[in-house]
Design a protein around this motif. Structure first.
Motif, PDB file in Angstrom:
ATOM      1  N   LEU A  29      -2.903   0.400  -2.460  1.00 31.95           N
ATOM      2  CA  LEU A  29      -3.362   1.652  -2.151  1.00 31.95           C
ATOM      3  C   LEU A  29      -3.348   1.575  -0.482  1.00 31.95           C
ATOM      4  CD1 LEU A  29      -4.247   4.510  -2.209  1.00 31.95           C
ATOM      5  CD2 LEU A  29      -6.564   3.427  -3.003  1.00 31.95           C
ATOM      6  N   ILE A  30      -2.708   2.029   0.406  1.00 30.60           N
ATOM      7  CA  ILE A  30      -2.868   1.986   2.069  1.00 30.60           C
ATOM      8  C   ILE A  30      -3.338   3.392   2.425  1.00 30.60           C
ATOM      9  CG2 ILE A  30      -1.917   1.401   4.048  1.00 30.60           C
ATOM     10  CD1 ILE A  30       0.080  -0.009   2.321  1.00 30.60           C
ATOM     11  N   ASP A  31      -4.269   3.556   3.593  1.00 32.69           N
ATOM     12  CA  ASP A  31      -4.589   4.705   3.986  1.00 32.69           C
ATOM     13  C   ASP A  31      -3.196   5.199   5.040  1.00 32.69           C
ATOM     14  OD1 ASP A  31      -5.381   6.511   6.640  1.00 32.69           O
ATOM     15  OD2 ASP A  31      -7.015   6.441   5.377  1.00 32.69           O
ATOM     16  N   ASP A  32      -2.844   6.666   4.514  1.00 28.44           N
ATOM     17  CA  ASP A  32      -1.642   6.914   5.355  1.00 28.44           C
ATOM     18  C   ASP A  32      -1.538   6.722   7.025  1.00 28.44           C
ATOM     19  OD1 ASP A  32       1.072   7.985   5.260  1.00 28.44           O
ATOM     20  OD2 ASP A  32       0.257   9.843   6.033  1.00 28.44           O
TER      21      ASP A  32
ATOM     22  N   VAL B  52       2.847   1.813  -5.327  1.00 29.20           N
ATOM     23  CA  VAL B  52       2.367   1.984  -3.932  1.00 29.20           C
ATOM     24  C   VAL B  52       2.009   3.515  -3.780  1.00 29.20           C
ATOM     25  CG1 VAL B  52       3.042   2.246  -1.546  1.00 29.20           C
ATOM     26  CG2 VAL B  52       3.888   0.497  -2.849  1.00 29.20           C
ATOM     27  N   ARG B  53       0.555   3.607  -3.345  1.00 28.41           N
ATOM     28  CA  ARG B  53       0.159   4.953  -2.988  1.00 28.41           C
ATOM     29  C   ARG B  53      -0.483   5.123  -1.768  1.00 28.41           C
ATOM     30  NH1 ARG B  53      -2.588   7.773  -8.693  1.00 28.41           N
ATOM     31  NH2 ARG B  53      -0.902   6.795 -10.165  1.00 28.41           N
ATOM     32  N   LEU B  54      -0.516   6.203  -1.272  1.00 27.76           N
ATOM     33  CA  LEU B  54      -1.046   6.670   0.253  1.00 27.76           C
ATOM     34  C   LEU B  54      -2.073   7.464  -0.096  1.00 27.76           C
ATOM     35  CD1 LEU B  54       2.191   7.081   2.253  1.00 27.76           C
ATOM     36  CD2 LEU B  54       0.991   5.231   2.188  1.00 27.76           C
TER      37      LEU B  54
ATOM     38  N   MET C  16      -9.549   6.339   4.625  1.00 27.22           N
ATOM     39  CA  MET C  16     -10.000   5.537   3.745  1.00 27.22           C
ATOM     40  C   MET C  16     -10.034   3.966   4.577  1.00 27.22           C
ATOM     41  SD  MET C  16      -8.208   3.948   0.210  1.00 27.22           S
ATOM     42  CE  MET C  16      -7.015   3.116   1.495  1.00 27.22           C
ATOM     43  N   HIS C  17     -11.441   3.747   4.803  1.00 27.83           N
ATOM     44  CA  HIS C  17     -11.528   2.576   5.719  1.00 27.83           C
ATOM     45  C   HIS C  17     -11.878   1.229   4.807  1.00 27.83           C
ATOM     46  CE1 HIS C  17     -11.430   3.844   9.723  1.00 27.83           C
ATOM     47  NE2 HIS C  17     -11.599   4.957   9.162  1.00 27.83           N
ATOM     48  N   ASN C  18     -11.706   1.479   3.220  1.00 27.82           N
ATOM     49  CA  ASN C  18     -11.893   0.377   2.359  1.00 27.82           C
ATOM     50  C   ASN C  18     -10.991  -0.816   2.604  1.00 27.82           C
ATOM     51  OD1 ASN C  18     -13.047   2.813   1.562  1.00 27.82           O
ATOM     52  ND2 ASN C  18     -13.552   1.520  -0.540  1.00 27.82           N
ATOM     53  N   LYS C  19     -11.406  -2.013   2.240  1.00 30.78           N
ATOM     54  CA  LYS C  19     -10.496  -3.366   2.151  1.00 30.78           C
ATOM     55  C   LYS C  19     -10.772  -4.128   0.997  1.00 30.78           C
ATOM     56  CE  LYS C  19     -11.084  -2.102   7.077  1.00 30.78           C
ATOM     57  NZ  LYS C  19     -12.389  -1.540   7.636  1.00 30.78           N
TER      58      LYS C  19
ATOM     59  N   GLN D 228      -6.007  -2.714  -1.440  1.00 34.36           N
ATOM     60  CA  GLN D 228      -6.584  -1.373  -0.977  1.00 34.36           C
ATOM     61  C   GLN D 228      -6.959  -1.931   0.389  1.00 34.36           C
ATOM     62  OE1 GLN D 228     -10.256  -0.034  -2.500  1.00 34.36           O
ATOM     63  NE2 GLN D 228      -9.995   2.099  -1.770  1.00 34.36           N
ATOM     64  N   TYR D 229      -6.261  -1.110   1.516  1.00 36.61           N
ATOM     65  CA  TYR D 229      -6.517  -1.317   2.916  1.00 36.61           C
ATOM     66  C   TYR D 229      -6.288  -0.072   3.796  1.00 36.61           C
ATOM     67  CZ  TYR D 229      -6.992  -6.489   1.997  1.00 36.61           C
ATOM     68  OH  TYR D 229      -7.614  -7.547   1.682  1.00 36.61           O
ATOM     69  N   TYR D 230      -7.014   0.000   4.837  1.00 36.87           N
ATOM     70  CA  TYR D 230      -6.885   0.890   5.932  1.00 36.87           C
ATOM     71  C   TYR D 230      -5.480   0.836   6.515  1.00 36.87           C
ATOM     72  CZ  TYR D 230      -7.920   4.042   9.941  1.00 36.87           C
ATOM     73  OH  TYR D 230      -7.916   4.750  10.947  1.00 36.87           O
ATOM     74  N   ILE D 231      -5.479  -0.435   7.123  1.00 39.31           N
ATOM     75  CA  ILE D 231      -4.400  -0.806   7.846  1.00 39.31           C
ATOM     76  C   ILE D 231      -3.418  -1.975   7.412  1.00 39.31           C
ATOM     77  CG2 ILE D 231      -3.401  -1.919  10.321  1.00 39.31           C
ATOM     78  CD1 ILE D 231      -6.010  -0.605  11.409  1.00 39.31           C
ATOM     79  N   TRP D 232      -2.132  -1.882   7.130  1.00 35.55           N
ATOM     80  CA  TRP D 232      -1.272  -2.958   6.650  1.00 35.55           C
ATOM     81  C   TRP D 232      -0.100  -2.972   7.585  1.00 35.55           C
ATOM     82  CZ3 TRP D 232      -1.702  -5.412   1.624  1.00 35.55           C
ATOM     83  CH2 TRP D 232      -0.663  -6.655   1.464  1.00 35.55           C
TER      84      TRP D 232
END
Length: 235
Positions: free
Chosen positions: A127-130, A151-153, A181-184, A97-101
């Motif tokens: 799971l990535i923030d869009d 994969v989910r956004l 979503m800023h979780n990492k 789970q990440y905000y930026i990838w």
């Protein structure tokens, strides 16, 4: 008279903007309802089913059940290696789970580790923030096509192509669009978790020629890992 005309046109513009905003919210709501996937949960641990089970459980057995272990990962290269090695060791699940990838050197290497794990039969959830994945729909759809990798956004924009239309959507539903979503989190076999400030990208792992961030992660064992998985499942 000019003042009254200006007020009248300002009121008309406000009403039109409000109507367009309401239409955008309604349209996005219909899109979101259709795009939302079924809820899934982290896979339960076992005493000795996987290598990580066999490695971690003896360490936990000598401590109280409520005790968690934590190790600081302040070195950027070590932080990258910890992610790669836990991905290679995983045999049951990877929840990421990440905000930026970023799709740069380190991002592609870790994508490879996720795909390799999925090829081994590991269930992978990404799971990535869009906001942190613009222009990557084709690559993410290709990863999602693997039967073991989902994969989910988070809070995806309805307009997927073109920055102009995306900017209009952001302006019309600014409050909802700005919910990010800023979780990492990086969770292997629900046994080991890496959480902290690092996103995925060269500048987070001391691999950028232009700029690198001084950041930190925690490698977790024990109940704190289960708590991380609960948060992941909720998102």
């Amino acid at each position: 008279m000019p003042l009254r005309r200006a007020v009248r046109w300002s009121l008309i513009a406000f009403i039109v903007l409000a109507l367009l905003s309401a239409l955008a919210l309604w349209s996005w709501g219909r899109f979101a309802a259709g795009a939302q996937g079924d809820a899934t949960q982290a896979l339960p641990v076992a005493a000795a089913d996987t290598r990580l089970d066999r490695l971690v459980q003896p360490l936990l057995d000598v401590h109280p059940p409520e005790a968690s272990g934590a190790a600081l990962l302040d070195d950027a290269v070590q932080a990258f290696v910890a992610r790669a090695r836990t991905a290679r060791a995983a045999e049951r699940s990877l929840d990421v789970q990440y905000y930026i990838w970023r799709h740069d050197l380190t991002g592609r290497l870790l994508e490879h580790e996720l795909m390799a794990a999925a090829e081994r039969g590991v269930r992978v959830r990404l799971l990535i923030d869009d906001m942190g994945s613009p222009g990557r729909d084709d690559a993410l759809l290709a990863m999602d096509a693997h039967p073991n990798l989902e994969v989910r956004l988070f809070n995806p924009a309805r307009n997927r192509a073109g920055g102009f239309r995306r900017a209009i959507e952001m302006g019309l539903r600014f409050v909802g669009f700005n919910r990010r979503m800023h979780n990492k989190a990086w969770v292997a076999d629900n046994r080991v978790a890496i959480v902290g400030g690092r996103n995925v990208g060269d500048e987070y792992f001391d691999a950028s020629d232009a700029m690198n961030f001084q950041d930190a992660d925690l490698l977790l064992l024990g109940p704190a890992v289960a708590q991380t998985s609960v948060i992941f499942d909720a998102f």
